[in-house]
Design a protein around this motif. Sequence first.
Motif, short mmCIF file in Angstrom:
data_model
loop_
_atom_site.label_atom_id
_atom_site.label_comp_id
_atom_site.label_asym_id
_atom_site.label_seq_id
_atom_site.Cartn_x
_atom_site.Cartn_y
_atom_site.Cartn_z
N VAL A 42 45.56 49.28 44.91
CA VAL A 42 46.64 48.47 45.49
C VAL A 42 46.02 47.46 46.45
O VAL A 42 45.55 47.81 47.54
CB VAL A 42 47.65 49.37 46.24
CG1 VAL A 42 48.76 48.54 46.87
CG2 VAL A 42 48.22 50.42 45.29
N CYS A 43 45.99 46.19 46.00
CA CYS A 43 45.38 45.11 46.79
C CYS A 43 46.47 44.39 47.58
O CYS A 43 47.62 44.30 47.12
CB CYS A 43 44.70 44.13 45.83
SG CYS A 43 43.94 42.71 46.63
N HIS A 44 46.09 43.84 48.73
CA HIS A 44 47.08 43.09 49.51
C HIS A 44 47.62 41.91 48.71
O HIS A 44 48.75 41.45 48.92
CB HIS A 44 46.48 42.64 50.84
CG HIS A 44 47.47 42.53 51.95
ND1 HIS A 44 47.49 43.35 53.05
CD2 HIS A 44 48.54 41.70 52.11
CE1 HIS A 44 48.50 43.01 53.84
NE2 HIS A 44 49.15 42.00 53.29
N SER A 45 46.83 41.39 47.76
CA SER A 45 47.30 40.29 46.91
C SER A 45 48.51 40.72 46.08
O SER A 45 49.35 39.88 45.73
CB SER A 45 46.19 39.82 45.97
OG SER A 45 45.07 39.42 46.71
N ASP A 46 48.59 42.01 45.73
CA ASP A 46 49.75 42.50 44.97
C ASP A 46 51.02 42.27 45.79
O ASP A 46 52.05 41.82 45.28
CB ASP A 46 49.59 43.99 44.64
CG ASP A 46 48.37 44.28 43.78
OD1 ASP A 46 47.84 43.34 43.16
OD2 ASP A 46 47.93 45.45 43.75
N GLY A 64 48.85 44.56 40.06
CA GLY A 64 47.75 45.47 39.77
C GLY A 64 46.58 44.77 39.10
O GLY A 64 46.68 44.38 37.94
N HIS A 65 45.45 44.64 39.85
CA HIS A 65 44.27 44.04 39.25
C HIS A 65 42.99 44.77 39.66
O HIS A 65 41.92 44.18 39.74
CB HIS A 65 44.19 42.53 39.53
CG HIS A 65 44.19 42.16 40.97
ND1 HIS A 65 44.64 40.96 41.43
CD2 HIS A 65 43.78 42.84 42.07
CE1 HIS A 65 44.50 40.90 42.74
NE2 HIS A 65 43.98 42.02 43.16
N GLU A 66 43.16 46.06 39.94
CA GLU A 66 41.99 46.92 40.17
C GLU A 66 42.20 48.11 39.25
O GLU A 66 42.83 49.11 39.63
CB GLU A 66 41.95 47.38 41.64
CG GLU A 66 41.73 46.24 42.62
CD GLU A 66 41.60 46.69 44.08
OE1 GLU A 66 41.02 45.94 44.88
OE2 GLU A 66 42.08 47.80 44.41
N ILE A 67 41.69 47.97 38.03
CA ILE A 67 42.14 48.87 36.96
C ILE A 67 40.98 49.66 36.35
O ILE A 67 39.96 49.08 35.97
CB ILE A 67 42.82 48.01 35.86
CG1 ILE A 67 44.04 47.28 36.44
CG2 ILE A 67 43.21 48.89 34.66
CD1 ILE A 67 44.47 46.05 35.63
N GLY A 90 39.57 43.63 36.24
CA GLY A 90 39.86 43.12 37.57
C GLY A 90 40.93 42.04 37.51
O GLY A 90 41.92 42.16 36.79
N CYS A 91 40.70 40.96 38.27
CA CYS A 91 41.71 39.90 38.37
C CYS A 91 41.71 38.98 37.16
O CYS A 91 42.67 38.25 36.94
CB CYS A 91 41.46 39.06 39.61
SG CYS A 91 41.48 40.02 41.11
N LEU A 92 40.60 38.97 36.40
CA LEU A 92 40.47 38.01 35.30
C LEU A 92 40.68 38.69 33.96
O LEU A 92 40.08 39.75 33.70
CB LEU A 92 39.06 37.41 35.30
CG LEU A 92 38.63 36.65 36.55
CD1 LEU A 92 37.14 36.31 36.46
CD2 LEU A 92 39.46 35.39 36.71
N LEU A 160 36.99 46.65 41.53
CA LEU A 160 37.30 45.54 40.61
C LEU A 160 37.90 44.33 41.31
O LEU A 160 37.92 43.25 40.75
CB LEU A 160 38.24 46.03 39.50
CG LEU A 160 37.62 46.76 38.29
CD1 LEU A 160 36.46 45.98 37.69
CD2 LEU A 160 37.18 48.17 38.60
N CYS A 161 38.42 44.51 42.54
CA CYS A 161 38.81 43.32 43.31
C CYS A 161 38.17 43.36 44.69
O CYS A 161 37.36 42.50 45.03
CB CYS A 161 40.32 43.15 43.40
SG CYS A 161 40.73 41.73 44.43
N ALA A 162 38.50 44.38 45.49
CA ALA A 162 37.93 44.42 46.85
C ALA A 162 36.41 44.41 46.80
O ALA A 162 35.75 43.75 47.62
CB ALA A 162 38.43 45.67 47.59
#
Length: 352
Positions: A42-46, A64-67, A90-92, A160-162
Motif C-alpha cells: 500500500v503506497c501513499h500514491s494509491d 496497487g503497484h507493489e505486486i 511495479g508501477c510500469l 516494487l515501488c518504495a
Amino acid sequence: MNTIKTIGYAAYSRGATLTPYVFERRALRDNDVAMEVLYSGVCHSDLHTVRDDWGWSYYPIVPGHEIIAKVIGIGSKVTKYKIGDHVGVGCLVDSCMECDQCHRDEEQMCRNQPTYSYSGFDRITNEPTQGGYSKHLVVREEFCLRIPETLDLSKAAPLLCAGITTYSPLRTWNVGPGSRVAVIGLGGLGHMAVKLAAALGAEVTVISRTAAKVADALDLGADKVLISSNEKEMLNAENSFDLIIDTIPAKHGLDPYLPLLDIDGTLVIVGQVGPMDEISTFPLLLGRRRIASSPIGGIRETQEMLDFCAKKGIVPECEMIRMDQINEAFERMEQADVRYRFVIDMASLAHE
Ligand code: NAP
Ligand code: ZN
C-alpha cells in the motif's frame, strides 16, 4: 487463455472508500503473463490516486503497484517465465520500447509516456489499467520482475515501488561508502531509503517530525536522527549532507532542509508531486546546491535492486492486513501511523 473474471477493491468516485469490484482481465496476448496476486503493498500514491490529488484518476479505479504474484498462464511467445514462477510487478506495465529512453532501460521516462499499472491506458485497446488490489493481473512479459528465491514473498512487495523509487536516486547520485545521505520522512519510501543507503555504505541520517521513531530509525540502519522541529539540531547539521532524499507526501517548504546540504549537494524530491512552497534561492546560490526529482526506476534497475536486496538480506518492514482493512490502512497512513508499509494478503479476498 480467455479473459479472467476477477475481483478487486476499487474507489468508485473521487475520495470514496474502497469496496469490492468485479471486472475482467484481458485475454492473454502472445507476450503476456497471467498471474494470481499474492501480496499487494500500500503506497501513499494509491491514496493520492483515490483522491485524485494529481488530476489524472478515473473511476472505478483499483490501486496497487507493489505486486507479488504467482504465474498462472503464459502467452505463446513468453520465454522468461513459466507457470508457478513468482513474479513482481511495479508501477510500469508497458512503454513504447522504441524510443531512446526505453532503449536506455529507462522506461519510466519513455518519450511516448509509460503505461502505469493503474491510472494508465492499455497501449492497444486504450482501456483503463487496473492495479494490484485484485486477485488477478495480466502484464506483458518485459514488465514482470523475477523475484529472487531468497526474498521473503510476504515482505517483498514494497520493493516494487518504495524500493526502486529510493534505490534509483541513490544510484543516480553515486551513493556509496563515504556518502552522507539524509532521508526526510520515515514512512514507506523513507524506511527503504535508509536500508538501501546504509547497505550501499553511506552514512545515513533520518530527518523526522516524530521523536517516537528515533529508535526504529537507528534499528533500520540510520546513524543519526534529526527531529525537524528542533531548530538547534537542524542548525548544527548545516552543510553536512551530499544527498537528501525528501519523501514528504504533501506540499511543503524546503527552507529548513536546503542549508543542510554541503556545497554541490542535491536534494531529491521523491515525495510531493505538484506544487511546493515558495523557495529562496539563497542556499542554492551560496552553496551551488541543487534541487532535483526522480520517478520510480526502469525495469533493469528494478531487477538490479531486487537482486541487491536478496544479496544483502534487505526486506521492508511490513504490517500485513486483510483486503477489507484497506480503508482503515489509508487513514492510518494519512496519520503517518504505519511501520513502515502495509501489505495486503490477497488470500483474504478469496471468500468475498
Ligand atoms: P508514507 O508511508 O505515508 O510516508 C511519508 C512520511 O513522510 C511519513 O511517515 C512522515 O514521516 C512524513 N510526513 C507525512 N506527512 C508529512 C507532512 N505533512 N509534513 C512532513 N512530513 C510528513 O508515504 P510513502 O508511501 O513513503 O510515499 C511518500 C510520497 O512519495 C507520496 O507522496 C507518494 O505519492 C510519493 N511517491 C513518489 C514516487 C516517485 O516515483 N517519485 C514513487 C512512490 C511514491 P515522519 O513521521 O518521519 O515525519
Ligand atoms: Zn508507489
